[in-house]
Design a protein around this motif. Structure first.
Motif, PDB file in Angstrom:
ATOM      1  N   GLU A 173     -44.832 -21.094 -56.580  1.00  0.00           N
ATOM      2  CA  GLU A 173     -45.186 -20.205 -57.986  1.00  0.00           C
ATOM      3  C   GLU A 173     -45.623 -21.639 -58.434  1.00  0.00           C
ATOM      4  O   GLU A 173     -45.975 -22.250 -59.753  1.00  0.00           O
ATOM      5  CB  GLU A 173     -43.401 -19.966 -58.380  1.00  0.00           C
ATOM      6  N   HIS A 174     -44.341 -23.419 -58.039  1.00  0.00           N
ATOM      7  CA  HIS A 174     -44.921 -24.100 -57.676  1.00  0.00           C
ATOM      8  C   HIS A 174     -46.022 -25.031 -57.742  1.00  0.00           C
ATOM      9  O   HIS A 174     -46.616 -26.334 -57.951  1.00  0.00           O
ATOM     10  CB  HIS A 174     -43.906 -25.315 -58.017  1.00  0.00           C
ATOM     11  N   THR A 176     -49.914 -25.534 -57.569  1.00  0.00           N
ATOM     12  CA  THR A 176     -50.970 -25.231 -59.314  1.00  0.00           C
ATOM     13  C   THR A 176     -52.610 -25.662 -58.105  1.00  0.00           C
ATOM     14  O   THR A 176     -54.018 -25.384 -59.462  1.00  0.00           O
ATOM     15  CB  THR A 176     -51.104 -26.953 -60.151  1.00  0.00           C
TER      16      THR A 176
END
Length: 266
Positions: A173-174, A176
């Motif tokens: 989730e972290h 990009t």
């Protein structure tokens, strides 16, 4: 599988250098090749059977996959035959389109620095990158962190095999997007590290033409190719490169590329 992404990259000249690495070089076979590949098979029996770990080895002479663990089908949905047929082009086509372009650019950066290193320095190269595969059936993103290094280098210092060990990232989730770093150890023992996000100001100022040439250098183009692209003479390119090196207070091309990449020129 549609390989149109590869065709598009070729049209944009973003992949041409990478896919012509051995062009004009003498292709040789080495007695230790078979033994090295057998070692990979043995190692994979203990490592690749673990969930989320894949091992691959590219042959830079023809950009085939000399070895890969076939559990890649369980992870990506692509069959072993697909990668046997398409090699490196198949791997790149299976990546997220944004990451595919960055991955080609990253490899060109590494090869440019690699080509200016001594043979002993080349043997110390270490690469790390984070990227996304897209599952063949449902298109979901599959994140991987990969460590890579040269696995076999010939006596002239050319890449023959590299080795990649990828670890699937479940908690992403972290993350990009594509990230990378690489390093090598100079003959004097100094470790040189290149990082995508290592942005720092060194107070140098390049002219617009120097910035244009610097960007092409980082992309892996040599002086003649830069001259052809910008419709200037090769000697003019040499003059600009000398001025860039002087302004960056660099001792060699590898230091020029490190400083340029550290300042966000890519």
């Amino acid at each position: 599988m549609d390989l149109s992404l590869i065709d598009e990259l070729k049209k944009q000249n973003k992949i041409s250098d990478f896919f012509s690495y051995w062009k004009g070089k003498r292709t040789l076979n080495y007695p230790e090749e078979r033994e090295l590949l057998e070692d990979l098979k043995v190692m994979s029996q203990s490592l690749a059977m673990k969930e989320g770990i894949i091992i691959g080895c590219f042959d830079y002479r023809d950009l085939s996959l000399a070895f890969f663990t076939e559990n890649i089908e369980d992870i990506s949905g692509y069959s072993p035959q697909f990668f046997k047929d398409h090699g490196m082009a198949g791997v790149i086509s299976a990546l997220h389109p944004q990451d595919a372009m960055e991955h080609v650019s990253f490899n060109n950066k590494v090869l440019e620095v690699f080509n200016h290193a001594s043979i002993s320095e080349k043997k110390t190269f270490e690469l790390s990158y984070t990227l996304r595969w897209l599952h063949k059936d449902d298109g979901r993103e599959i994140w991987f962190f990969t460590k890579a290094k040269p696995y076999l280098i010939d006596e002239q210092g050319n890449f023959i095999y590299d080795l990649h060990i990828g670890f699937q990232i479940n908690n992403h989730e972290h993350l990009t997007g594509y990230d990378w770093s690489f390093s090598y150890t100079k003959e004097n023992g100094e470790k040189v590290v290149f990082k995508k996000h290592d942005i720092k100001s060194n107070g140098f100022s390049l002219t617009n033409k120097e910035k244009e040439i610097a960007a092409l250098m980082v992309q892996g183009f040599d002086s003649q190719e830069i001259a052809d692209k910008l419709f200037i003479s090769r000697n003019t390119v040499f003059t600009h490169r000398k001025n860039i090196m002087k302004k960056l207070k660099a001792k060699n091309t590898a230091e020029v590329l490190k400083t340029l990449m550290s300042n966000g020129i890519n």
